[in-house]
Design a protein around this motif. Structure first.
Motif, PDB file in Angstrom:
ATOM      1  N   MET A  33       0.777  -1.242   0.000  1.00 18.99           N
ATOM      2  CA  MET A  33       0.000   0.000   0.000  1.00 18.99           C
ATOM      3  C   MET A  33       0.806   1.287   0.000  1.00 18.99           C
ATOM      4  O   MET A  33       0.401   2.275  -0.629  1.00 18.99           O
ATOM      5  CB  MET A  33      -0.916   0.023   1.245  1.00 18.99           C
ATOM      6  N   LEU A  34       1.918   1.312   0.720  1.00 23.62           N
ATOM      7  CA  LEU A  34       2.620   2.582   0.934  1.00 23.62           C
ATOM      8  C   LEU A  34       3.065   3.239  -0.363  1.00 23.62           C
ATOM      9  O   LEU A  34       3.653   2.589  -1.231  1.00 23.62           O
ATOM     10  CB  LEU A  34       3.848   2.368   1.809  1.00 23.62           C
ATOM     11  N   THR A  87      -8.258  13.262   8.933  1.00 26.45           N
ATOM     12  CA  THR A  87      -7.139  12.936   9.821  1.00 26.45           C
ATOM     13  C   THR A  87      -7.144  13.817  11.075  1.00 26.45           C
ATOM     14  O   THR A  87      -6.872  13.329  12.175  1.00 26.45           O
ATOM     15  CB  THR A  87      -5.797  13.082   9.057  1.00 26.45           C
ATOM     16  N   VAL A  88      -7.504  15.078  10.927  1.00 27.46           N
ATOM     17  CA  VAL A  88      -7.514  15.986  12.091  1.00 27.46           C
ATOM     18  C   VAL A  88      -8.557  15.557  13.131  1.00 27.46           C
ATOM     19  O   VAL A  88      -8.400  15.847  14.310  1.00 27.46           O
ATOM     20  CB  VAL A  88      -7.779  17.461  11.692  1.00 27.46           C
ATOM     21  N   GLU A 105      -0.213   7.291   2.459  1.00 30.50           N
ATOM     22  CA  GLU A 105       0.997   7.979   2.930  1.00 30.50           C
ATOM     23  C   GLU A 105       1.677   7.298   4.100  1.00 30.50           C
ATOM     24  O   GLU A 105       2.886   7.287   4.219  1.00 30.50           O
ATOM     25  CB  GLU A 105       0.647   9.419   3.329  1.00 30.50           C
ATOM     26  N   ARG A 106       0.874   6.724   5.014  1.00 28.36           N
ATOM     27  CA  ARG A 106       1.478   6.188   6.237  1.00 28.36           C
ATOM     28  C   ARG A 106       0.527   5.196   6.874  1.00 28.36           C
ATOM     29  O   ARG A 106      -0.694   5.381   6.821  1.00 28.36           O
ATOM     30  CB  ARG A 106       1.738   7.350   7.221  1.00 28.36           C
ATOM     31  N   ILE A 107       1.078   4.147   7.459  1.00 30.79           N
ATOM     32  CA  ILE A 107       0.264   3.176   8.190  1.00 30.79           C
ATOM     33  C   ILE A 107       0.784   3.131   9.619  1.00 30.79           C
ATOM     34  O   ILE A 107       1.981   3.026   9.852  1.00 30.79           O
ATOM     35  CB  ILE A 107       0.326   1.777   7.538  1.00 30.79           C
ATOM     36  N   LEU A 158      -4.121   8.752   4.350  1.00 29.70           N
ATOM     37  CA  LEU A 158      -4.145   8.996   2.905  1.00 29.70           C
ATOM     38  C   LEU A 158      -3.854  10.458   2.618  1.00 29.70           C
ATOM     39  O   LEU A 158      -3.967  11.304   3.519  1.00 29.70           O
ATOM     40  CB  LEU A 158      -5.536   8.638   2.358  1.00 29.70           C
ATOM     41  N   ASP A 159      -3.506  10.748   1.384  1.00 32.34           N
ATOM     42  CA  ASP A 159      -3.291  12.163   1.075  1.00 32.34           C
ATOM     43  C   ASP A 159      -4.635  12.889   1.055  1.00 32.34           C
ATOM     44  O   ASP A 159      -5.699  12.260   1.065  1.00 32.34           O
ATOM     45  CB  ASP A 159      -2.486  12.349  -0.230  1.00 32.34           C
TER      46      ASP A 159
END
Ligand SMILES: [Zn+2]
Length: 281
Positions: free
Chosen positions: A18-19, A138-139, A48-50, A61-62
């Motif tokens: 995925m990354l 994300t926030v 972007e990151r796991i 995700l972006d």
């Protein structure tokens, strides 16, 4: 069963698939999936990151979106290694098709490389079952009460033993209950609760507040948490858990041989605790 160690392994399994890749297609065909109406919002986004926090998995995700997943007792993430998921696609809570990454595309272009079009370099991952799967900004994760209330992660690289010991000793519960309280320390589940208490020779039925602390031999609380962390880090690497006491009811204790392993439900959730009355006191 999803304890902290298995979540870290899930993250490690998902990362190469995925990354840095773009989600080419997303579907949520299971009628019970909370993402049924929203899967399309994932398409075109890059992973972007796991991250793992205790038993929670976060896929960032972006564009400021994240997937928040909790597998509960029976859920799982699977990676299609070319032979499907071993379950029907339509039963997935979420199925993601990821585009091949640039490195793989370059390889695919090599003579003798992957199949034409680089199709083989894409990947498919899916979550089946679980207790949580949601798409959030994300926030907003910082405001999620389940995440915000988590204690220090037993598997975190910067795990602070001293801070975790003092949290554990503020619990009004018995040791076997306090270890499962994700607000005190997160990541430990029912297997490592019993295995860590056994290995560290700690009675799971004594009040957590009565655990002795201090340097070396006298530090019962330190020994218990260090043992749990050590066992779980080893399980991350090997995929194997200790298996010295969990589900060994009635068998002779593997350490003292003088007593048989006992088991009984503990706490309001009645989670089974396994222990040796002879050598854990
Ligand atoms: Zn024993």
């Amino acid at each position: 069963m999803a304890e902290g160690d298995s979540l870290v392994r899930v993250a490690r399994k998902l990362e190469p698939a995925m990354l840095g890749r773009e989600i080419a297609a997303a579907s949520a065909l299971n009628p019970r999936s909370s993402l049924r109406q929203h899967a399309g919002r994932l398409e075109g986004r890059q992973v972007e990151r796991i991250e793992t926090r205790g038993k929670h998995l976060l896929i960032h995700l972006d564009g400021g979106l994240s997937l928040h997943s909790h597998l509960g007792m029976n859920g799982g993430w699977r990676v299609d290694t070319g032979r499907g998921f071993g379950k029907p696609d339509r039963s997935a809570w979420l199925l993601l098709e990821l585009a091949g990454d640039k490195k793989d595309d370059a390889k695919a272009g090599d003579p003798g490389g992957a199949s034409p079009g680089g199709k083989r370099t894409g990947s498919r991952v899916a979550q089946f079952g679980g207790t949580t799967l949601r798409l959030v900004r994300t926030v907003e994760l910082a405001r999620d009460s389940r995440l915000a209330s988590l204690g220090p992660d037993i598997l975190a690289p910067d795990f602070d033993l001293e801070a975790a010991v003092s949290r554990l000793r503020t619990s009004p519960d018995q040791v076997g209950v306090a270890l499962l309280d994700q607000k005190i320390i997160c990541g430990i589940g029912n297997i490592f609760k019993s295995e860590a208490c056994f290995e560290a020779k700690v009675d799971p039925w004594k009040p957590a507040a009565s655990l002795a602390t201090g340097p070396g031999e006298e530090g019962e609380a330190e020994r218990l948490l260090e043992t749990a962390r050590h066992q779980m880090l080893a399980a991350v690497e090997t995929g194997k858990r200790p298996g010295r006491i969990y589900k060994k009811t009635g068998r002779p204790c593997s350490r003292c041989r003088a007593a048989r392993v006992r088991s009984r439900g503990q706490g309001v959730d009645n989670r089974t605790t396994y222990w040796c009355q002879n050598c854990q006191s």
